[in-house]
Design an enzyme around this catalytic site. Structure first.
Site, mmCIF file in Angstrom:
data_model
loop_
_atom_site.group_PDB
_atom_site.id
_atom_site.type_symbol
_atom_site.label_atom_id
_atom_site.label_comp_id
_atom_site.label_asym_id
_atom_site.label_seq_id
_atom_site.Cartn_x
_atom_site.Cartn_y
_atom_site.Cartn_z
ATOM 1 N N CYS A 135 0.840 -1.213 0.000
ATOM 2 C CA CYS A 135 0.000 0.000 0.000
ATOM 3 C C CYS A 135 0.870 1.256 0.000
ATOM 4 C CB CYS A 135 -0.920 -0.019 1.221
ATOM 5 S SG CYS A 135 -1.995 1.420 1.330
ATOM 6 N N CYS A 138 -0.586 4.119 2.139
ATOM 7 C CA CYS A 138 -0.391 3.896 3.580
ATOM 8 C C CYS A 138 1.060 4.141 3.976
ATOM 9 C CB CYS A 138 -0.734 2.454 3.965
ATOM 10 S SG CYS A 138 -2.280 1.846 3.309
ATOM 11 N N ASP A 139 1.991 3.563 3.225
ATOM 12 C CA ASP A 139 3.377 3.471 3.701
ATOM 13 C C ASP A 139 4.385 4.311 2.925
ATOM 14 O OD1 ASP A 139 2.450 1.658 5.574
ATOM 15 O OD2 ASP A 139 2.793 -0.066 4.268
HETATM 16 P P1 FAD Z 1 -11.206 -5.525 5.757
HETATM 17 O O1 FAD Z 1 -10.409 -4.682 6.648
HETATM 18 O O2 FAD Z 1 -10.502 -6.433 4.805
HETATM 19 O O3 FAD Z 1 -12.195 -6.363 6.677
HETATM 20 C C1 FAD Z 1 -12.964 -7.415 6.147
HETATM 21 C C2 FAD Z 1 -13.338 -8.339 7.281
HETATM 22 O O4 FAD Z 1 -14.261 -9.296 6.795
HETATM 23 C C3 FAD Z 1 -12.144 -9.108 7.845
HETATM 24 O O5 FAD Z 1 -12.070 -8.909 9.241
HETATM 25 C C4 FAD Z 1 -12.444 -10.566 7.487
HETATM 26 O O6 FAD Z 1 -12.011 -11.476 8.491
HETATM 27 C C5 FAD Z 1 -13.968 -10.547 7.387
HETATM 28 N N1 FAD Z 1 -14.490 -11.583 6.490
HETATM 29 C C6 FAD Z 1 -14.094 -11.826 5.203
HETATM 30 N N2 FAD Z 1 -14.823 -12.833 4.690
HETATM 31 C C7 FAD Z 1 -15.684 -13.238 5.667
HETATM 32 C C8 FAD Z 1 -16.687 -14.244 5.744
HETATM 33 N N3 FAD Z 1 -16.936 -15.054 4.702
HETATM 34 N N4 FAD Z 1 -17.389 -14.390 6.896
HETATM 35 C C9 FAD Z 1 -17.143 -13.571 7.966
HETATM 36 N N5 FAD Z 1 -16.183 -12.614 7.956
HETATM 37 C C10 FAD Z 1 -15.481 -12.446 6.822
HETATM 38 N N6 FAD Z 1 -5.353 1.834 5.187
HETATM 39 C C11 FAD Z 1 -5.176 3.091 5.656
HETATM 40 O O7 FAD Z 1 -6.079 3.926 5.547
HETATM 41 N N7 FAD Z 1 -4.018 3.464 6.282
HETATM 42 C C12 FAD Z 1 -3.000 2.597 6.484
HETATM 43 O O8 FAD Z 1 -1.956 2.967 7.035
HETATM 44 C C13 FAD Z 1 -3.166 1.263 6.031
HETATM 45 N N8 FAD Z 1 -2.192 0.364 6.229
HETATM 46 C C14 FAD Z 1 -2.407 -0.926 5.869
HETATM 47 C C15 FAD Z 1 -1.415 -1.862 6.184
HETATM 48 C C16 FAD Z 1 -1.604 -3.188 5.864
HETATM 49 C C17 FAD Z 1 -0.543 -4.181 6.239
HETATM 50 C C18 FAD Z 1 -2.787 -3.599 5.183
HETATM 51 C C19 FAD Z 1 -2.994 -5.045 4.820
HETATM 52 C C20 FAD Z 1 -3.760 -2.679 4.847
HETATM 53 C C21 FAD Z 1 -3.579 -1.327 5.193
HETATM 54 N N9 FAD Z 1 -4.538 -0.361 4.911
HETATM 55 C C22 FAD Z 1 -4.384 0.918 5.370
HETATM 56 C C23 FAD Z 1 -5.762 -0.689 4.137
HETATM 57 C C24 FAD Z 1 -6.951 -0.900 5.089
HETATM 58 O O9 FAD Z 1 -6.601 -1.846 6.071
HETATM 59 C C25 FAD Z 1 -8.171 -1.366 4.297
HETATM 60 O O10 FAD Z 1 -8.482 -0.435 3.288
HETATM 61 C C26 FAD Z 1 -9.382 -1.516 5.205
HETATM 62 O O11 FAD Z 1 -9.110 -2.374 6.281
HETATM 63 C C27 FAD Z 1 -10.582 -2.051 4.433
HETATM 64 O O12 FAD Z 1 -11.636 -2.232 5.327
HETATM 65 P P2 FAD Z 1 -12.850 -3.226 5.006
HETATM 66 O O13 FAD Z 1 -13.713 -3.177 6.203
HETATM 67 O O14 FAD Z 1 -13.401 -2.928 3.680
HETATM 68 O O15 FAD Z 1 -12.190 -4.664 4.837
#
Ligand code: FAD
Ligand code: NAP
Length: 312
Positions: A135, A138-139
């Site tokens: 990302c 992010c980084d």
């Molecule tokens: P997710 O965070 O992916 O959450 C989805 C959830 O759904 C997960 O907990 C998963 O377990 C659950 N799930 C999936 N399938 C199922 C299922 N079938 N049944 C039940 N549960 C399920 N963004 C920033 O803004 N700043 C940063 O500094 C940043 N750093 C990052 C660093 C890393 C290492 C990573 C990997 C990402 C980073 N991001 C950052 C990006 C950010 O984390 C994502 O954009 C954000 O988390 C997306 O949120 P979401 O709720 O859409 O999905």
């Protein structure tokens, strides 16, 4: 019967939980297969969420209060993996879970996120979050005025290389072939950017470093020789998996319309092509893949879900 089922407990799902419960829906369950918090809990530091100014704030510490806050307003959390969401003819949704049980819901907000693919070279997992990143938004800032490497030859890699070239002194764009998959216009912009060096026909072999993080990357060139590139940061953009499996129906079709890349098509209200079904966060089309955006999506979807349930 649930007023709303939220699938996934990352920033989008937790925010949807806060807004649906605080907005008056009585019976809301968030299904999360692991610990709530989502992808960001894997990050050692977040510094681009407005207002979150604490130094060295880990993703885990950052997300902990989100769940607490939702529960205060009555969000129920069930630790279950959802295998499928289907819809009956009368418009009621069925939530199928991996233990074989089901729940019914009037509305559903799908927030299952996405996951960047790993390239599979040595050291990639060891240094993930300590110099290897997926990302740039992010980084990238952590490498301000430093040199970095970007791996990949698609639109994402080239667009992120252009982004990083504005922050970093130099970007080595490492691609395993000679031709790029990205749009011609993007390729032209990359080629015209003075501080991007193309390292083509180069297969990433190993990221190396020590206790302080990454020192560089070794790539194998076409003639069989190796090249060592000394950089503290390596960004991997080799594709992305959208967690869309819960929308796949028994006949293999998707419950709602999807893009060709497997993201859920939504309008500005996070409505999908199916009434009462909303998608939010990283899994929806054109998602910026940032916590702040996922949270915003979750709030928008929740307000729409409340209106949908009230309308029935
Ligand atoms: P997710 O965070 O992916 O959450 C989805 C959830 O759904 C997960 O907990 C998963 O377990 C659950 N799930 C999936 N399938 C199922 C299922 N079938 N049944 C039940 N549960 C399920 N963004 C920033 O803004 N700043 C940063 O500094 C940043 N750093 C990052 C660093 C890393 C290492 C990573 C990997 C990402 C980073 N991001 C950052 C990006 C950010 O984390 C994502 O954009 C954000 O988390 C997306 O949120 P979401 O709720 O859409 O999905
Ligand atoms: P992508 O198009 O699948 O490109 C992935 C790149 O990574 C390819 O160049 C591939 O090399 C390389 N790669 C894959 N596995 C690798 C490995 N193990 N080691 C080294 N390199 C590896 O993925 P993307 O760039 O994330 O794009 C996904 C889709 O979204 C695409 O259809 C893209 O057009 C679209 N997209 C569009 C935009 C836009 O329109 N602005 C922006 C971003 C993404 P090969 O080329 O040799 O296979």
């Amino acid at each position: 019967m649930l007023d709303c089922a939220i699938i996934g407990g990352g920033p989008a799902g937790l925010t949807a939980g806060l807004y649906t419960t605080r907005g008056g829906l009585d019976n809301v369950t968030m299904f999360e297969k692991g610990l709530p918090g989502g992808q960001i809990t894997m990050s050692s530091e977040i510094e681009n969420y407005p207002g979150a100014t604490a130094h060295n704030l880990s993703g885990m510490d950052f997300m902990a209060p989100w769940q607490e806050q939702c529960q205060r307003f009555g969000l129920k959390h069930e630790m279950s993996e959802v295998t499928r969401v289907s819809r009956r003819e009368d418009g009621i949704f069925t939530i199928h879970k991996s233990d074989g049980s089901v729940d019914e819901a009037k509305s559903v907000i799908v927030c299952t996120g996405s996951a960047p693919k790993r390239a599979g070279f040595a050291g990639e997992d060891i240094y993930f979050g300590r110099g290897v990143s997926t990302c740039a938004t992010c980084d990238g800032f952590f490498y301000k005025n430093k040199e970095v490497a970007v791996i990949g030859g698609g639109d994402t890699a080239l667009e992120e290389a252009l982004y990083l070239a504005k922050i970093c002194t130099k970007v080595y764009l490492i691609h395993r072939r000679e031709t790029f998959r990205a749009a011609p216009n993007t390729i032209a912009r990359v080629k015209n950017t003075a501080n991007i060096e193309l390292v083509i026909n180069a297969i990433p072999e190993e990221v190396f470093g020590g206790a302080m993080g990454v020192d560089g990357i070794r790539v194998k060139l076409q003639d069989g020789s190796s090249r060592q590139i000394d950089v503290p940061g390596v960004f991997v953009f080799v594709g992305n998996n959208v967690n869309n499996q819960v929308l796949i129906q028994e006949d293999g079709s998707f419950l709602c319309e999807m893009t060709q890349w497997g993201e859920v098509k939504v309008d500005l209200s996070m409505k999908t092509s199916i009434a009462g079904l909303f998608a939010a966060g990283d899994m929806r089309e054109s998602a910026p893949k940032q916590v702040v955006c996922a949270a915003g999506d979750g709030a928008v979807a929740a307000l729409q879900a409340i209106a949908f349930v009230d309308g029935h």
